[in-house]
Design an enzyme around this catalytic site. Structure first.
Site, PDB file in Angstrom:
ATOM      1  N   LYS A   1       0.824  -1.217   0.000  1.00  0.00           N
ATOM      2  CA  LYS A   1       0.000   0.000   0.000  1.00  0.00           C
ATOM      3  C   LYS A   1       0.853   1.259   0.000  1.00  0.00           C
ATOM      4  O   LYS A   1       0.499   2.249  -0.629  1.00  0.00           O
ATOM      5  CB  LYS A   1      -0.934   0.013   1.221  1.00  0.00           C
ATOM      6  CG  LYS A   1      -2.153  -0.890   1.066  1.00  0.00           C
ATOM      7  CD  LYS A   1      -3.167  -0.567   2.149  1.00  0.00           C
ATOM      8  CE  LYS A   1      -4.407  -1.415   2.025  1.00  0.00           C
ATOM      9  NZ  LYS A   1      -5.364  -1.190   3.114  1.00  0.00           N
TER      10      LYS A   1
ATOM     11  N   LYS B   1      -5.183  -9.267  -6.490  1.00  0.00           N
ATOM     12  CA  LYS B   1      -6.413  -9.366  -5.690  1.00  0.00           C
ATOM     13  C   LYS B   1      -7.486  -8.388  -6.174  1.00  0.00           C
ATOM     14  O   LYS B   1      -7.168  -7.254  -6.515  1.00  0.00           O
ATOM     15  CB  LYS B   1      -6.048  -9.059  -4.227  1.00  0.00           C
ATOM     16  CG  LYS B   1      -7.157  -9.310  -3.234  1.00  0.00           C
ATOM     17  CD  LYS B   1      -6.791  -8.798  -1.849  1.00  0.00           C
ATOM     18  CE  LYS B   1      -7.029  -7.313  -1.712  1.00  0.00           C
ATOM     19  NZ  LYS B   1      -7.107  -6.798  -0.346  1.00  0.00           N
TER      20      LYS B   1
ATOM     21  N   LYS C   1     -11.424  -3.441  -3.303  1.00  0.00           N
ATOM     22  CA  LYS C   1     -12.476  -2.412  -3.350  1.00  0.00           C
ATOM     23  C   LYS C   1     -11.922  -1.007  -3.498  1.00  0.00           C
ATOM     24  O   LYS C   1     -12.636  -0.100  -3.874  1.00  0.00           O
ATOM     25  CB  LYS C   1     -13.391  -2.513  -2.130  1.00  0.00           C
ATOM     26  CG  LYS C   1     -12.710  -2.350  -0.777  1.00  0.00           C
ATOM     27  CD  LYS C   1     -13.754  -2.254   0.303  1.00  0.00           C
ATOM     28  CE  LYS C   1     -13.477  -2.948   1.599  1.00  0.00           C
ATOM     29  NZ  LYS C   1     -12.175  -2.935   2.195  1.00  0.00           N
TER      30      LYS C   1
HETATM   31  P1  TYM Z   1     -10.656  -5.351   4.121  1.00  0.00           P
HETATM   32  O1  TYM Z   1     -11.657  -4.316   4.419  1.00  0.00           O
HETATM   33  O2  TYM Z   1      -9.585  -5.041   3.143  1.00  0.00           O
HETATM   34  O3  TYM Z   1     -11.375  -6.651   3.626  1.00  0.00           O
HETATM   35  C1  TYM Z   1     -12.474  -7.190   4.356  1.00  0.00           C
HETATM   36  C2  TYM Z   1     -12.416  -8.704   4.325  1.00  0.00           C
HETATM   37  O4  TYM Z   1     -12.580  -9.178   3.001  1.00  0.00           O
HETATM   38  C3  TYM Z   1     -11.485  -9.983   2.631  1.00  0.00           C
HETATM   39  N1  TYM Z   1     -11.213  -9.739   1.218  1.00  0.00           N
HETATM   40  C4  TYM Z   1     -11.064 -10.703   0.313  1.00  0.00           C
HETATM   41  N2  TYM Z   1     -11.146 -12.031   0.410  1.00  0.00           N
HETATM   42  C5  TYM Z   1     -10.967 -12.740  -0.725  1.00  0.00           C
HETATM   43  N3  TYM Z   1     -10.709 -12.173  -1.926  1.00  0.00           N
HETATM   44  C6  TYM Z   1     -10.624 -10.831  -2.060  1.00  0.00           C
HETATM   45  N4  TYM Z   1     -10.374 -10.274  -3.235  1.00  0.00           N
HETATM   46  C7  TYM Z   1     -10.816 -10.030  -0.907  1.00  0.00           C
HETATM   47  N5  TYM Z   1     -10.829  -8.701  -0.687  1.00  0.00           N
HETATM   48  C8  TYM Z   1     -11.082  -8.539   0.624  1.00  0.00           C
HETATM   49  C9  TYM Z   1     -10.350  -9.526   3.518  1.00  0.00           C
HETATM   50  O5  TYM Z   1      -9.367 -10.527   3.662  1.00  0.00           O
HETATM   51  C10 TYM Z   1     -11.067  -9.257   4.805  1.00  0.00           C
HETATM   52  O6  TYM Z   1     -11.297 -10.454   5.511  1.00  0.00           O
HETATM   53  N6  TYM Z   1      -7.787  -4.860   8.138  1.00  0.00           N
HETATM   54  C11 TYM Z   1      -9.022  -5.442   7.628  1.00  0.00           C
HETATM   55  C12 TYM Z   1     -10.238  -4.982   8.388  1.00  0.00           C
HETATM   56  C13 TYM Z   1     -10.147  -5.217   9.847  1.00  0.00           C
HETATM   57  C14 TYM Z   1     -10.361  -6.439  10.508  1.00  0.00           C
HETATM   58  C15 TYM Z   1     -10.156  -6.170  11.893  1.00  0.00           C
HETATM   59  C16 TYM Z   1     -10.701  -7.722  10.078  1.00  0.00           C
HETATM   60  C17 TYM Z   1      -9.844  -4.278  10.791  1.00  0.00           C
HETATM   61  N7  TYM Z   1      -9.851  -4.861  12.043  1.00  0.00           N
HETATM   62  C18 TYM Z   1     -10.277  -7.187  12.857  1.00  0.00           C
HETATM   63  C19 TYM Z   1     -10.819  -8.722  11.032  1.00  0.00           C
HETATM   64  C20 TYM Z   1     -10.614  -8.465  12.402  1.00  0.00           C
HETATM   65  C21 TYM Z   1      -9.177  -5.045   6.183  1.00  0.00           C
HETATM   66  O7  TYM Z   1      -8.655  -4.055   5.758  1.00  0.00           O
HETATM   67  O8  TYM Z   1     -10.007  -5.854   5.464  1.00  0.00           O
END
Ligand code: TYM
Length: 327
Positions: A111, A192, A195
């Site tokens: 990032k 990947k 979003k």
């Molecule tokens: P984030 O918001 O980027 O993504 C949310 C969840 O979706 C999954 N994900 C995917 N899985 C499969 N293929 C993809 N293309 C894909 N894009 C997103 C991510 O792995 C995630 O599970 N840091 C985290 C948010 C967070 C969090 C937490 C999660 C903050 N605190 C505590 C769990 C527990 C994040 O940025 O996910």
């Protein structure tokens, strides 16, 4: 009862990757576990955000959780920014995390390359995530593969803290889906589906129209072999389409491969589009009902009250162990 906890950043509109990697497992396990799902809105501001869009997306995330099948009677649903103990604990954990560990986080490396003025928050983001998890003694954290390293950091910090101050935090386990741990971008199937990407042709958002979904899937990048089988290395585009079909239909990858082995790419894409459209149209209908109903504020108010008590108790225990404050 074991506790499950996850969150999805409102840094962009949710995609089918968010659904498969983040939400689907929470829906599957919500009857078995004490389930928590929240909106990590503080994480979103680690990169620049438009306040109006961010405010909108926070509500949309919650309505989408519900529309995807998160049952508000079986889940605690809340906003990270409405509970000060997340950031309080994050500071404490920062003081127990080594620079070397934080430097190893691959998502930060990726990032930070994409921006000019990288914030300190982007660097410490995994530690805030550790606080999100450890504050509630989560046993399981359903995430896609990209978040596995962050959950492992939370484990390491928990174990270190427990060793130094006595048993305080539960040591969490990541829960990675067997199929769909990393849904790829339809235009660049070696990266990947994300979003927050600005190029959206290869991304299916949960709120895309039927026409847009079909168009994006029909123009997905494949290969020139004209043979359908699963091989991530050599056929990333076709393998991604098979994975998406498998995740949406519930059919195993092996059975999906068998089903489509004599299909041409055009017909395979059409079937993938059908199954995605069917599911997303159902989700969108429910989404609209939830957005119009006022339930989002109701569940968030209930969630805020519940987590404040749990978090305060945990944070006070931490303060006491560290010798902070007066008790
Ligand atoms: P984030 O918001 O980027 O993504 C949310 C969840 O979706 C999954 N994900 C995917 N899985 C499969 N293929 C993809 N293309 C894909 N894009 C997103 C991510 O792995 C995630 O599970 N840091 C985290 C948010 C967070 C969090 C937490 C999660 C903050 N605190 C505590 C769990 C527990 C994040 O940025 O996910």
């Amino acid at each position: 009862m074991k506790r499950l906890l996850t969150g999805l950043q409102p840094s962009g509109d949710l995609t089918i990757g968010s659904l498969i990697g983040g939400i689907k497992q929470s829906v599957e396990y919500q009857n078995e576990y004490d389930s928590f799902i929240f909106v990590p809105d503080l994480h979103a501001i680690t990169v620049p955000q438009d306040p109006t869009l961010l405010r909108d997306r926070i509500k949309k995330n919650v309505a989408l959780y519900l529309a995807c099948g998160i049952n508000p009677n079986k889940n605690t649903i809340y906003l990270q920014s409405e509970n000060v103990y997340h950031t309080n604990l994050s500071w404490v954990l920062e003081c127990h995390t080594y620079m070397g560990e934080a430097n190893r986080m691959t998502q930060y490396k990726d990032k930070s390359k994409k921006q000019e003025n990288v914030s300190v928050g982007l660097f410490t983001y995994p530690i805030l995530m550790a606080a999100d998890i450890l504050l509630y003694d989560a046993d399981y954290v359903p995430v896609g593969i990209d978040q596995k390293q962050h959950v492992e950091l939370a484990r390491d910090i928990a174990m270190r803290f427990n060793k130094k101050y006595g048993s305080t935090f539960n040591v969490p386990n990541p829960l990675i889906p067997k199929v769909g741990a990393k849904i790829m971008d339809l235009q660049t199937p070696t990266k990947k589906m994300s979003k927050s990407d600005t190029e959206t042709k290869g991304i299916i958002f949960l709120l895309d129209s039927e026409e847009v979904i079909r168009k994006k899937i029909m123009s997905a990048v494949t290969d020139s072999e004209a043979k359908v089988y699963y091989d991530i290395e050599n056929k990333p585009g076709i393998s991604n389409l098979l994975t998406i079909y498998s995740s949406f239909s519930g059919l195993s990858i092996e059975k999906t491969e068998e089903k489509f082995k004599d299909f041409n790419y055009g017909n395979l894409k059409k079937e993938v589009a059908d199954v995605v459209v069917e599911k997303l149209m159902q989700i969108q209908k429910k989404y609209q009902e939830y957005m119009d109903s006022g339930i989002v504020d109701e569940v968030l108010n209930q969630g805020r009250e519940k987590v404040e008590k749990i978090a305060r108790q945990k944070y006070e225990e931490v303060m006491h162990k560290l010798g902070l404050g007066r008790n």
